[in-house]
Design a protein around this motif. Structure first.
Motif, PDB file in Angstrom:
ATOM      1  N   UNK A  44       0.830  -1.208   0.000  1.00  0.00           N
ATOM      2  CA  UNK A  44       0.000   0.000   0.000  1.00  0.00           C
ATOM      3  C   UNK A  44       0.864   1.258   0.000  1.00  0.00           C
ATOM      4  N   UNK A  45       1.884   1.278   0.824  1.00  0.00           N
ATOM      5  CA  UNK A  45       2.720   2.469   0.887  1.00  0.00           C
ATOM      6  C   UNK A  45       3.500   2.668  -0.404  1.00  0.00           C
ATOM      7  N   UNK A  46       3.895   1.566  -1.042  1.00  0.00           N
ATOM      8  CA  UNK A  46       4.561   1.685  -2.341  1.00  0.00           C
ATOM      9  C   UNK A  46       3.622   2.287  -3.389  1.00  0.00           C
ATOM     10  N   UNK A  47       2.360   1.856  -3.374  1.00  0.00           N
ATOM     11  CA  UNK A  47       1.384   2.420  -4.308  1.00  0.00           C
ATOM     12  C   UNK A  47       1.205   3.916  -4.074  1.00  0.00           C
ATOM     13  N   UNK A  48       1.259   4.302  -2.804  1.00  0.00           N
ATOM     14  CA  UNK A  48       1.075   5.710  -2.467  1.00  0.00           C
ATOM     15  C   UNK A  48       2.319   6.526  -2.802  1.00  0.00           C
ATOM     16  N   UNK A  49       3.499   5.993  -2.516  1.00  0.00           N
ATOM     17  CA  UNK A  49       4.742   6.741  -2.723  1.00  0.00           C
ATOM     18  C   UNK A  49       5.143   6.797  -4.192  1.00  0.00           C
ATOM     19  N   UNK A  50       5.004   5.681  -4.892  1.00  0.00           N
ATOM     20  CA  UNK A  50       5.521   5.581  -6.256  1.00  0.00           C
ATOM     21  C   UNK A  50       4.487   5.938  -7.321  1.00  0.00           C
ATOM     22  N   UNK A  51       3.216   5.606  -7.082  1.00  0.00           N
ATOM     23  CA  UNK A  51       2.170   5.937  -8.053  1.00  0.00           C
ATOM     24  C   UNK A  51       1.257   7.061  -7.586  1.00  0.00           C
ATOM     25  N   UNK A  52       1.230   7.327  -6.299  1.00  0.00           N
ATOM     26  CA  UNK A  52       0.397   8.385  -5.710  1.00  0.00           C
ATOM     27  C   UNK A  52      -1.078   8.208  -6.077  1.00  0.00           C
ATOM     28  N   UNK A  53      -1.568   6.984  -6.038  1.00  0.00           N
ATOM     29  CA  UNK A  53      -2.946   6.723  -6.459  1.00  0.00           C
ATOM     30  C   UNK A  53      -3.991   7.401  -5.575  1.00  0.00           C
ATOM     31  N   UNK A  54      -3.883   7.376  -4.230  1.00  0.00           N
ATOM     32  CA  UNK A  54      -4.899   8.055  -3.429  1.00  0.00           C
ATOM     33  C   UNK A  54      -4.924   9.567  -3.639  1.00  0.00           C
ATOM     34  N   UNK A  55      -3.845  10.114  -4.178  1.00  0.00           N
ATOM     35  CA  UNK A  55      -3.745  11.567  -4.362  1.00  0.00           C
ATOM     36  C   UNK A  55      -4.300  12.035  -5.696  1.00  0.00           C
ATOM     37  N   UNK A  56      -4.670  11.115  -6.584  1.00  0.00           N
ATOM     38  CA  UNK A  56      -5.045  11.509  -7.945  1.00  0.00           C
ATOM     39  C   UNK A  56      -6.168  12.538  -7.975  1.00  0.00           C
ATOM     40  N   UNK A  57      -7.231  12.305  -7.196  1.00  0.00           N
ATOM     41  CA  UNK A  57      -8.397  13.195  -7.244  1.00  0.00           C
ATOM     42  C   UNK A  57      -8.429  14.193  -6.099  1.00  0.00           C
ATOM     43  N   UNK A  58      -7.291  14.423  -5.462  1.00  0.00           N
ATOM     44  CA  UNK A  58      -7.197  15.398  -4.380  1.00  0.00           C
ATOM     45  C   UNK A  58      -6.594  16.687  -4.930  1.00  0.00           C
ATOM     46  N   UNK A  59      -7.204  17.839  -4.668  1.00  0.00           N
ATOM     47  CA  UNK A  59      -6.661  19.106  -5.167  1.00  0.00           C
ATOM     48  C   UNK A  59      -5.229  19.337  -4.684  1.00  0.00           C
ATOM     49  N   UNK A  60      -4.473  20.053  -5.487  1.00  0.00           N
ATOM     50  CA  UNK A  60      -3.066  20.301  -5.153  1.00  0.00           C
ATOM     51  C   UNK A  60      -2.921  21.073  -3.840  1.00  0.00           C
ATOM     52  N   UNK A  61      -3.883  21.924  -3.540  1.00  0.00           N
ATOM     53  CA  UNK A  61      -3.789  22.717  -2.305  1.00  0.00           C
ATOM     54  C   UNK A  61      -3.840  21.840  -1.057  1.00  0.00           C
ATOM     55  N   UNK A  62      -4.320  20.603  -1.215  1.00  0.00           N
ATOM     56  CA  UNK A  62      -4.381  19.673  -0.091  1.00  0.00           C
ATOM     57  C   UNK A  62      -3.358  18.550  -0.230  1.00  0.00           C
ATOM     58  N   UNK A  63      -2.356  18.762  -1.040  1.00  0.00           N
ATOM     59  CA  UNK A  63      -1.297  17.770  -1.178  1.00  0.00           C
ATOM     60  C   UNK A  63      -1.543  16.707  -2.209  1.00  0.00           C
ATOM     61  N   UNK A  64      -2.539  16.922  -3.078  1.00  0.00           N
ATOM     62  CA  UNK A  64      -2.870  15.929  -4.087  1.00  0.00           C
ATOM     63  C   UNK A  64      -2.283  16.240  -5.449  1.00  0.00           C
ATOM     64  N   UNK A  65      -2.666  15.428  -6.434  1.00  0.00           N
ATOM     65  CA  UNK A  65      -2.165  15.595  -7.799  1.00  0.00           C
ATOM     66  C   UNK A  65      -3.038  16.537  -8.617  1.00  0.00           C
ATOM     67  N   UNK A  66      -4.234  16.841  -8.126  1.00  0.00           N
ATOM     68  CA  UNK A  66      -5.076  17.821  -8.796  1.00  0.00           C
ATOM     69  C   UNK A  66      -5.858  17.294  -9.986  1.00  0.00           C
ATOM     70  N   UNK A  67      -5.984  15.968 -10.109  1.00  0.00           N
ATOM     71  CA  UNK A  67      -6.786  15.408 -11.209  1.00  0.00           C
ATOM     72  C   UNK A  67      -8.205  15.167 -10.727  1.00  0.00           C
ATOM     73  N   UNK A  68      -8.941  14.300 -11.410  1.00  0.00           N
ATOM     74  CA  UNK A  68     -10.332  14.080 -11.047  1.00  0.00           C
ATOM     75  C   UNK A  68     -10.708  12.618 -11.064  1.00  0.00           C
ATOM     76  N   UNK A  69     -12.025  12.366 -11.170  1.00  0.00           N
ATOM     77  CA  UNK A  69     -12.500  10.992 -11.139  1.00  0.00           C
ATOM     78  C   UNK A  69     -12.174  10.232 -12.416  1.00  0.00           C
TER      79      UNK A  69
END
Length: 392
Positions: A44-69
């Protein structure tokens, strides 16, 4: 819009698929589903660190990648394709709840951890014997400077390992959302026996459990509705992945298995089976693409579109997984083969959030059509039976 993914989207899909082939192959699935939490923290941590999957739909202002659904849906489709054992869906739904709650302070406090994967979250909304959209019977009362929650939630995804619960409850002002930390006083989490061994669900009991109000008191219903529509869209994407994997498995086997001196895929009966599945998978693909696009670009249309996607993908996944077992014949019924795992995931997902009859009724209601009461048992009863629960 164009009903095709961009080259960047296809590259994202290929990258995720290659990665899942490495960390979430059949052996990894069987290993992880047998653990107490149902998933491997290192993976799970590798998926988060290397692919950043949980961050995909999180706005950049909250530490995400700024994409969507759209992008997150691609990730969940690949997760379904590999039967990934990880809290990606549950954490993504909790993230959507925070985004739609109208509480910038709570979003700033919790979304960075969810995006990084250091915190896993889940939504506790459904109650025993009641539909997912029903007004909660769980209550919240003021207790000093905070709130105390009492009630029972079931079918809480990954509740045994979640660090943060988004809980629906009724106050004097109406339906509200609350944040409850794992380990809070009065919070009891019990694993439920379920058909699908690759996904863990729990019953959560709250007894005077302290919670933090999310958004305004009594104003939780609109945010919850938007969260459930987004959740149905993400689940539909996962179901599409299950359907695609089952179809691919059946086609590959039909090319290899021989009867009477030729591959069974050359027989008309097998061709018809697989052609029917292909049509359903193509319809499911279009439904998911449009629902994800609608969530990002035209959210006012999402309630109806999400229900269409949920209905279409539920049926496609169950059909594809069932026919995959049939095409494989005797080996498809064995524990050693993965066909039954896809069938169990499709069966469980079909009743998760809303069952097909509930989706049809919702579509009819949104279109202004009076829906007739279903002849079969209601979806809430079906979910309880599937989970091995008799509480009504």
């Amino acid at each position: 819009m164009q009903f095709r993914y961009s080259p960047e989207h296809e590259e994202l899909r290929r990258g995720i698929r290659r990665y899942f082939a490495e960390v979430a192959d059949a052996d990894a699935v069987r290993r992880d589903m047998a653990t107490p939490t149902g998933w491997d923290p290192v993976t799970w941590q590798r998926l988060c660190d290397e692919l950043e999957l949980p961050a995909l739909a999180v706005p950049e202002e909250y530490g995400g990648a700024g994409f969507g659904l759209v992008e997150l849906g691609i990730a969940l489709s690949e997760a379904g394709r590999s039967l990934l054992c990880a809290p990606l869906l549950s954490t993504s739904i909790a993230t959507q709840a925070l985004l739609h709650a109208g509480d910038p302070d709570a979003a700033a406090a919790h979304l960075p951890g969810l995006a990084a994967g250091t915190t896993t979250g889940t939504l506790a909304a459904r109650e025993p014997g009641r539909p997912w959209d029903a007004t909660p019977t769980t209550t919240a009362e003021r207790a000093g400077d905070g709130w105390a929650l009492s009630g029972v939630k079931d079918w809480v995804l990954d509740g045994q390992s979640a660090g943060l619960f988004v809980v629906t409850a009724t106050t004097a002002a109406g339906t509200s959302l609350f944040l409850v930390d794992a380990g809070a006083a009065g919070l009891a989490v019990e694993a439920l026996p379920v058909v699908d061994p690759t996904r863990q669900v729990t019953r959560v009991t709250l007894t005077g459990t302290p919670g933090v109000l999310l958004g305004a008191d009594g104003a939780g219903a609109p945010g919850l509705a938007r969260t459930l529509d987004a959740a149905v869209t993400l689940l539909a994407a996962e179901q599409l992945g299950v359907a695609e994997a089952a179809l691919a498995s059946a086609v590959d086997y039909a090319k290899q298995r021989e009867q009477f001196g030729r591959p069974i895929g050359s027989f008309q009966a097998i061709k018809h089976k697989l052609a029917t599945v292909l049509l359903e998978v193509e319809a499911a693909t279009s439904a998911v693409m449009y629902a994800a696009w609608t969530a990002d670009e035209s959210p006012a249309e999402l309630p109806e579109v999400a229900s269409i996607a949920g209905l279409t993908c539920s049926e496609a996944a169950l059909l594809a997984a069932g026919e995959n077992v049939q095409v494989h014949g005797g080996i498809g019924f064995t524990w050693e083969h993965s066909a039954h795992l896809y069938l169990k995931r499709a069966t469980t997902d079909r009743l998760l959030l809303r069952d097909p009859q509930e989706q049809l009724d919702r579509i009819a209601a949104l279109a202004g059509i009076t829906a007739h009461a279903p002849a079969q048992p209601d979806g809430a009863a079906a979910v309880d039976v599937l989970a091995g629960s008799t509480e009504r």
